[in-house]
Design an enzyme around this catalytic site. Structure first.
Site, PDB file in Angstrom:
ATOM      1  N   ASP A 194       0.861  -1.199   0.000  1.00  0.00           N
ATOM      2  CA  ASP A 194       0.000   0.000   0.000  1.00  0.00           C
ATOM      3  C   ASP A 194       0.889   1.239   0.000  1.00  0.00           C
ATOM      4  O   ASP A 194       2.125   1.131   0.024  1.00  0.00           O
ATOM      5  CB  ASP A 194      -0.955  -0.016   1.207  1.00  0.00           C
ATOM      6  CG  ASP A 194      -2.309   0.642   0.889  1.00  0.00           C
ATOM      7  OD1 ASP A 194      -2.326   1.686   0.210  1.00  0.00           O
ATOM      8  OD2 ASP A 194      -3.344   0.102   1.329  1.00  0.00           O
ATOM      9  N   GLY A 197       4.253   1.241  -1.902  1.00  0.00           N
ATOM     10  CA  GLY A 197       4.239   1.441  -3.346  1.00  0.00           C
ATOM     11  C   GLY A 197       2.869   1.885  -3.804  1.00  0.00           C
ATOM     12  O   GLY A 197       1.919   1.903  -3.008  1.00  0.00           O
ATOM     13  N   ASP A 198       2.806   2.238  -5.093  1.00  0.00           N
ATOM     14  CA  ASP A 198       1.559   2.708  -5.689  1.00  0.00           C
ATOM     15  C   ASP A 198       1.093   1.639  -6.668  1.00  0.00           C
ATOM     16  O   ASP A 198       1.817   1.303  -7.604  1.00  0.00           O
ATOM     17  CB  ASP A 198       1.844   4.034  -6.416  1.00  0.00           C
ATOM     18  CG  ASP A 198       0.615   4.597  -7.103  1.00  0.00           C
ATOM     19  OD1 ASP A 198      -0.134   3.813  -7.740  1.00  0.00           O
ATOM     20  OD2 ASP A 198       0.410   5.819  -6.994  1.00  0.00           O
ATOM     21  N   PHE A 199      -0.098   1.074  -6.443  1.00  0.00           N
ATOM     22  CA  PHE A 199      -0.472  -0.086  -7.265  1.00  0.00           C
ATOM     23  C   PHE A 199      -0.790   0.267  -8.716  1.00  0.00           C
ATOM     24  O   PHE A 199      -0.958  -0.616  -9.535  1.00  0.00           O
ATOM     25  CB  PHE A 199      -1.512  -0.993  -6.604  1.00  0.00           C
ATOM     26  CG  PHE A 199      -2.810  -0.373  -6.128  1.00  0.00           C
ATOM     27  CD1 PHE A 199      -3.672   0.253  -7.007  1.00  0.00           C
ATOM     28  CD2 PHE A 199      -3.191  -0.501  -4.784  1.00  0.00           C
ATOM     29  CE1 PHE A 199      -4.884   0.765  -6.565  1.00  0.00           C
ATOM     30  CE2 PHE A 199      -4.400   0.021  -4.338  1.00  0.00           C
ATOM     31  CZ  PHE A 199      -5.260   0.665  -5.227  1.00  0.00           C
ATOM     32  N   HIS A 220     -13.545  -2.395  -6.814  1.00  0.00           N
ATOM     33  CA  HIS A 220     -14.797  -1.628  -6.954  1.00  0.00           C
ATOM     34  C   HIS A 220     -14.592  -0.113  -6.824  1.00  0.00           C
ATOM     35  O   HIS A 220     -15.471   0.642  -7.189  1.00  0.00           O
ATOM     36  CB  HIS A 220     -15.887  -2.161  -6.005  1.00  0.00           C
ATOM     37  CG  HIS A 220     -15.865  -1.644  -4.609  1.00  0.00           C
ATOM     38  ND1 HIS A 220     -17.020  -1.498  -3.857  1.00  0.00           N
ATOM     39  CD2 HIS A 220     -14.842  -1.258  -3.810  1.00  0.00           C
ATOM     40  CE1 HIS A 220     -16.679  -1.039  -2.661  1.00  0.00           C
ATOM     41  NE2 HIS A 220     -15.388  -0.878  -2.606  1.00  0.00           N
TER      42      HIS A 220
END
Lengths: 340, 340
Positions: free
Chosen positions: B203, B229-231, B249
């Site tokens: 995350d 991290g940035d997904f 979602h």
């Protein structure tokens, strides 16, 4: 022993969404449009100016709550009224109950966001918060708005008034005055059902104009008179039966007692005073709708509230009435009766 | 043949009131306070700074909806938790699900007033309407707010994650990466249940700080690593199992497909990609809660939405996955699984 299950909590907690979707659908006139025939998703999007994905979810949410029918799945599926929505949510049907729902769509849902503040302050949470004008004053200032309001109230009252006209022993009486009679709906139903009864529908001048028009249209002008007056500052027109349909719950305790006293004064010995309301059950454990309406009165007026049959009887006894009765009407509603 | 009855319509139409009262009660902390013992009306009024008549109606409305207990009637009656509210609405209980309800109390109920506008415009109806900042950005700017949000999400996810840890065939795998792992709840539950599994909770940096603290507190630091991290902009840490709990979602179709593709790329042959969501049933006829959440995503993000198992499978097939399975979890939730 089964483990506790959070599903009831989650269903009610998220219930504002389903409720809100129904209010929107009624406000948009979806059910009235579907009365002309079933529609595809594309047709609904086009007719109401809505986007695809939100509309799919919005419609299917109503399907899942049994408030909309759908034939087929996916592309080409057709949405249609259920038997119940066709009967009660089509504006062109006599049993339309959507008027009050349209009001909730436009007004009350939003005001209920501040219910905690209302419980803290006892102050109304409606337009008066910003504009400062009391609800009825705003209403009476605009004839179109007033008629829409009366239609909305009629939608929730008509089934009760019809049943009241049928079950109340009108053979014992000759005259009736309906206090806050609006467009004379109760008088028109009673006069139509009982040819020996003469009615007076009492309300403010702006309202009796509309009432007179509707009485004439119904061919009942010989037996119903719309009389203009203010039920707080004027005496009530005497009659054997005095009725108030959803009037008492609009006011605070002092005003409620004043109206009860004025009804007593306008009745002959043996006369009957009838309040038609969503009476809260005496134990305050089952009539969810009556308790909801009571909080709605808080939201609208600050110090107004719905009440139980016992409370009604206590106020009437204090005013001098000596006999009491409660007749269940439709769903959560009753006629509370006090005999002089 | 019975005549149609409007009671279901009226119950749902007025349902926003009962729902709103429950949100207020949870927001006030009423159930947490009642966990210390039953209270009279006077005590509740005093403790929460509320007025008599509104509070009577507010509490008895909850009694009538079976969301509050009351021993006795009238003066001296004592309000208490039901078995269910004691288990799930007391902030001090591990099964507390009120976090999400507190968010709905403060935010979403109000935003849903504009659901019709959302369906027309496809635009978010939350704080971004006035302040202009996206939801997650506002959230990450304030650590206290972020932790409250994670607690809220955990309350609605914990039962699903626990069941997932129990029913998924973890004996076939050795490593797991949870994408958007927040405070590492899923990793902590899986690692605790399966001593042979090593987990990575992935995350943003502001979030992994909190995760590391909770992992250490649980004594699982040797088997769970919180990786920052940035997904969207970083590759996902490889593992035998990639999970996303209520992540897909939150995003629009393009971003959903991108995340599915990135999961595929991070898995070995035979690896499993798992999305835990309130999957809408394929026929879109029964999962009211999933459809409600989908409209909630509309309200929050404009173009985000919940989806069916079939939709998930179609996106995964397009990304290269070859086997699929849906495992029901708790209530309206499921684990949708795609095998590489």
């Amino acid at each position: 022993m089964t483990a506790p299950d959070p599903s009831h909590i989650m269903q009610v907690a998220s219930g504002y969404g389903v409720s809100r979707a129904l209010l929107s659908a009624v406000g948009l006139g979806l059910y009235t449009r579907l009365a002309e025939g079933s529609m595809t998703l594309d047709e609904i999007m086009r007719d109401f100016g809505l986007l695809r994905r939100p509309t799919m979810d919005f419609l299917d949410l109503l399907v899942s709550a049994e408030l909309l029918g759908r034939e087929g799945d996916g592309e080409g599926a057709r949405y249609h009224n259920t038997e119940t929505t066709a009967a009660f949510l089509d504006r062109n049907k006599p049993a339309y109950i959507g008027g009050i729902i349209e009001l909730w769509d436009k007004r009350n849902y939003r005001f209920w966001a501040d219910i905690t503040e209302a419980c803290r302050t006892g102050k109304a949470q409606n337009e008066t918060k910003s504009a400062g004008k009391p609800f009825f004053e705003t209403l009476y200032a605009e004839p179109a708005r007033l008629e829409a309001f009366m239609d909305a109230m009629n939608g929730s009252s008509i089934n009760n008034f019809e049943k009241f006209a049928r079950v109340f022993p009108f053979e014992r009486y000759r005259t009736l005055t309906d206090i806050g009679g609006a467009d004379a709906l109760l008088s028109r139903l009673v006069a139509a059902a009982h040819p020996h009864i003469r009615c007076t529908s009492f309300d403010l001048p702006v309202v009796t104009e509309i009432a007179t028009r509707k009485i004439t249209a119904a061919g009942l002008a010989k037996r119903i008179e719309a009389v203009a007056g203010d039920f707080f500052s004027d005496p009530l027109p005497s009659a054997d039966v005095i009725t108030m349909g959803m009037i008492l719950h609009d006011w605070n305790l002092g005003r409620k007692k004043l109206l009860v006293k004025k009804a007593y004064d306008a009745l002959p010995p043996g006369g009957a005073f009838v309040a038609i309301e969503a009476l809260i059950d005496d134990a305050r454990r089952t009539n969810t709708f009556g308790l909801f309406l009571s909080l709605n009165m808080l939201i609208e007026f600050g110090d107004a509230f719905d009440f139980t049959g016992s409370e009604f009887i206590a106020w009437c006894r204090e005013a001098g009435f000596s006999g009491f009765e409660v007749i269940p009407l439709v769903g959560p509603s009753s006629a509370a009766i006090a005999y002089k």
